[in-house]
Motif scaffolding. Structure first.
Motif, PDB file in Angstrom:
ATOM      1  N   GLU A  59       0.827  -1.214   0.000  1.00  0.00           N
ATOM      2  CA  GLU A  59       0.000   0.000   0.000  1.00  0.00           C
ATOM      3  C   GLU A  59       0.854   1.253   0.000  1.00  0.00           C
ATOM      4  OE1 GLU A  59      -2.446   0.883   3.452  1.00  0.00           O
ATOM      5  OE2 GLU A  59      -1.076  -0.162   4.754  1.00  0.00           O
ATOM      6  N   ALA A  78     -12.678  -4.789   1.301  1.00  0.00           N
ATOM      7  CA  ALA A  78     -12.899  -3.341   1.219  1.00  0.00           C
ATOM      8  C   ALA A  78     -13.816  -2.851   2.339  1.00  0.00           C
ATOM      9  CB  ALA A  78     -13.484  -2.973  -0.138  1.00  0.00           C
ATOM     10  N   ARG A  82      -8.481  -0.793   6.508  1.00  0.00           N
ATOM     11  CA  ARG A  82      -8.068   0.613   6.552  1.00  0.00           C
ATOM     12  C   ARG A  82      -6.928   0.846   5.568  1.00  0.00           C
ATOM     13  NH1 ARG A  82      -9.081   1.433  12.752  1.00  0.00           N
ATOM     14  NH2 ARG A  82     -11.133   2.344  12.511  1.00  0.00           N
ATOM     15  N   ARG A  84      -4.911   1.468   2.098  1.00  0.00           N
ATOM     16  CA  ARG A  84      -5.184   2.327   0.942  1.00  0.00           C
ATOM     17  C   ARG A  84      -4.593   1.682  -0.301  1.00  0.00           C
ATOM     18  NH1 ARG A  84      -2.774   7.593   1.263  1.00  0.00           N
ATOM     19  NH2 ARG A  84      -0.999   6.488   2.093  1.00  0.00           N
ATOM     20  N   ARG A 115     -20.051   1.630  -0.501  1.00  0.00           N
ATOM     21  CA  ARG A 115     -19.229   2.309  -1.511  1.00  0.00           C
ATOM     22  C   ARG A 115     -17.739   2.098  -1.212  1.00  0.00           C
ATOM     23  NH1 ARG A 115     -21.010   5.691  -5.064  1.00  0.00           N
ATOM     24  NH2 ARG A 115     -19.636   7.172  -6.077  1.00  0.00           N
ATOM     25  N   PHE A 116     -16.969   1.789  -2.236  1.00  0.00           N
ATOM     26  CA  PHE A 116     -15.527   1.604  -2.083  1.00  0.00           C
ATOM     27  C   PHE A 116     -14.849   2.949  -1.818  1.00  0.00           C
ATOM     28  CE2 PHE A 116     -15.166  -2.376  -5.061  1.00  0.00           C
ATOM     29  CZ  PHE A 116     -15.902  -3.111  -4.164  1.00  0.00           C
ATOM     30  N   ALA A 117     -13.733   2.912  -1.115  1.00  0.00           N
ATOM     31  CA  ALA A 117     -12.952   4.111  -0.807  1.00  0.00           C
ATOM     32  C   ALA A 117     -11.849   4.341  -1.832  1.00  0.00           C
ATOM     33  CB  ALA A 117     -12.357   3.986   0.592  1.00  0.00           C
ATOM     34  N   PHE A 118     -11.931   3.678  -2.971  1.00  0.00           N
ATOM     35  CA  PHE A 118     -10.900   3.773  -4.003  1.00  0.00           C
ATOM     36  C   PHE A 118     -11.576   3.656  -5.365  1.00  0.00           C
ATOM     37  CE2 PHE A 118     -11.160  -0.401  -2.026  1.00  0.00           C
ATOM     38  CZ  PHE A 118     -11.547  -1.206  -3.087  1.00  0.00           C
ATOM     39  N   SER A 120     -12.582   2.200  -8.921  1.00  0.00           N
ATOM     40  CA  SER A 120     -12.699   0.812  -9.355  1.00  0.00           C
ATOM     41  C   SER A 120     -13.545   0.704 -10.607  1.00  0.00           C
ATOM     42  CB  SER A 120     -13.292  -0.041  -8.233  1.00  0.00           C
ATOM     43  OG  SER A 120     -14.471   0.555  -7.748  1.00  0.00           O
ATOM     44  N   TRP A 143     -21.356  -0.123  -5.093  1.00  0.00           N
ATOM     45  CA  TRP A 143     -19.936   0.039  -4.759  1.00  0.00           C
ATOM     46  C   TRP A 143     -19.344   1.340  -5.289  1.00  0.00           C
ATOM     47  CZ3 TRP A 143     -18.959  -5.483  -6.943  1.00  0.00           C
ATOM     48  CH2 TRP A 143     -19.421  -6.439  -6.029  1.00  0.00           C
ATOM     49  N   ASN A 145     -18.723   1.856  -8.497  1.00  0.00           N
ATOM     50  CA  ASN A 145     -17.804   1.454  -9.566  1.00  0.00           C
ATOM     51  C   ASN A 145     -18.291   1.931 -10.917  1.00  0.00           C
ATOM     52  OD1 ASN A 145     -17.620  -1.890  -8.155  1.00  0.00           O
ATOM     53  ND2 ASN A 145     -16.409  -0.122  -7.650  1.00  0.00           N
TER      54      ASN A 145
END
Length: 178
Positions: A59, A78, A82, A84, A115-118, A120, A143, A145
């Motif tokens: 990460e 996900a 925590r 990233r 919802r994803f924090a990245f 996608s 999510w 996406n």
């Protein structure tokens, strides 16, 4: 920190010689596979722990490339991590409530829909025997996406005849460039 920037997450049974994930691992630099203790009798918590350990060593410079059951692994991860990451490519999301879902896969339901924090991208086939296009659309929306529908490509695996899957590589490049 390791130099890997791409983590390959195969589904149940692992991705064999003709699978695009295996081909990408051979073609693309800084790529490694997240290994599992048991590829044929997956337990969600065990798979998620393996992913957590792999991501922690890379990460935040990693993009995850998940196929099939590994998409569900990624989703559970996900919802609880925590860590990233730069992004994720989820290909052929199966429906854990579907009739074709493998009974030997334990703990993958219920599917987290947060919802994803990245960033996608989800890739779906219109004739995937393990997850309907409607299921995949609902998941991608929940999510957060971007959804890419590629038409009738089966389970988007070795049997789909994709070879090096250039279209998928373009989507991966998009995530890596962020």
């Amino acid at each position: 920190m390791t130099k890997e920037s791409i983590l390959i997450l195969p589904g149940i049974g692992n991705s064999g010689r003709g699978h695009w994930q295996t081909r990408w691992q051979e073609l693309l630099p800084h790529t490694r596979r997240v290994e599992q203790q048991d590829w044929n009798h997956p337990v969600c918590g065990v798979w998620v722990a393996a992913l957590e350990a792999a991501v922690r060593s890379s990460e935040p410079h990693v993009v995850l490339v998940a196929h099939s059951l590994a998409c569900l692994q990624l989703t559970h991860w996900a919802a609880s991590t925590r860590c990233r990451i730069r992004g994720a490519l989820l290909v052929a999301v199966p429906d854990p409530e579907g009739a074709a879902f493998p009974p030997e896969a334990i703990g993958f339901s219920p599917l987290p829909l947060g919802r994803f924090a990245f960033p996608s991208i989800v890739v779906a086939s219109s004739n995937d025997p393990y997850g309907s296009i409607d299921h995949t659309r609902r998941c991608a929306g929940a999510w957060g996406n971007r959804l890419v529908e590629i038409g009738a490509a089966g389970h988007i695996n070795a049997g789909s005849g994709l070879g090096d899957w250039v279209q998928g590589q373009a989507l991966l490049s998009e995530l890596l460039s962020r």
